[in-house]
Design a protein around this motif. Structure first.
Motif: not given
Length: 176
Positions: A73, A150, A169
């Motif tokens: 992320s 995502e 994501w």
């Protein structure tokens, strides 16, 4: 070009389809895609969700190309700028510490139920590559702890199985 930059360009292309000029090449936007491949990709999506709910890390690992795939992320631009100003001028927003193996270990050891729900799943596939993009929320027990967008990159390998090559994501924390 960093992995983060390439991933961001890919995600932008998936979210904002290109505008085609009337005189553009005939091949633009036309992909070699089969119902069988789309079904197989959807099966990976379903197996991923099942693996989390059942804590089946062996199934989860079977969906990955290998254990060293991009799994991140990325930090937002403001966070990257802050780290570059204070700690590391080369910081690209990706953490080298965590990744798929840490996620699998988390799934295996978390005592509560883990679930990731997918919404608005979009698949773009051309021959042996595919992109899966969706909105998600990630739950531990009965609480949503994260949600966002995502994106997966996928590859059809030699045995004609679809494998996840990268997962990245956005991370927004608990929705309000």
């Amino acid at each position: 070009m960093s992995v983060f930059f390439r991933a961001a360009v890919l995600a932008a292309a998936l979210i904002c389809p290109p505008v085609f000029a009337a005189d553009g090449p005939a091949h633009v936007g036309k992909y070699d895609s089969t119902p069988e491949d789309i079904a197989a990709i959807n099966k990976v999506v379903q197996d991923f969700q099942t693996a989390l709910k059942t804590k089946d890390v062996k199934l989860l690992s079977s969906l990955m190309l290998n254990s060293n795939i991009l799994w991140a992320s990325p930090a937002n631009p403001e966070g990257i700028a802050k780290v570059r100003e204070t700690i590391d001028v080369n910081f690209d927003g990706l953490s080298p510490i965590t990744g798929y193996p840490d996620f699998a270990e988390f799934i295996k050891t978390e005592k509560q139920m883990v679930e990731e729900r997918f919404y608005n799943v979009r698949i773009t596939q051309d021959r042996h590559i595919a992109f899966v993009l969706f909105d998600f929320d990630f739950r531990i027990g009965d609480k949503v702890i994260n949600h966002g967008l995502e994106a997966w990159q996928m590859l059809k390998v030699a045995d004609n199985k679809w494998k996840i090559v990268s997962v990245y994501w956005s991370s927004k924390g608990k929705p309000k």
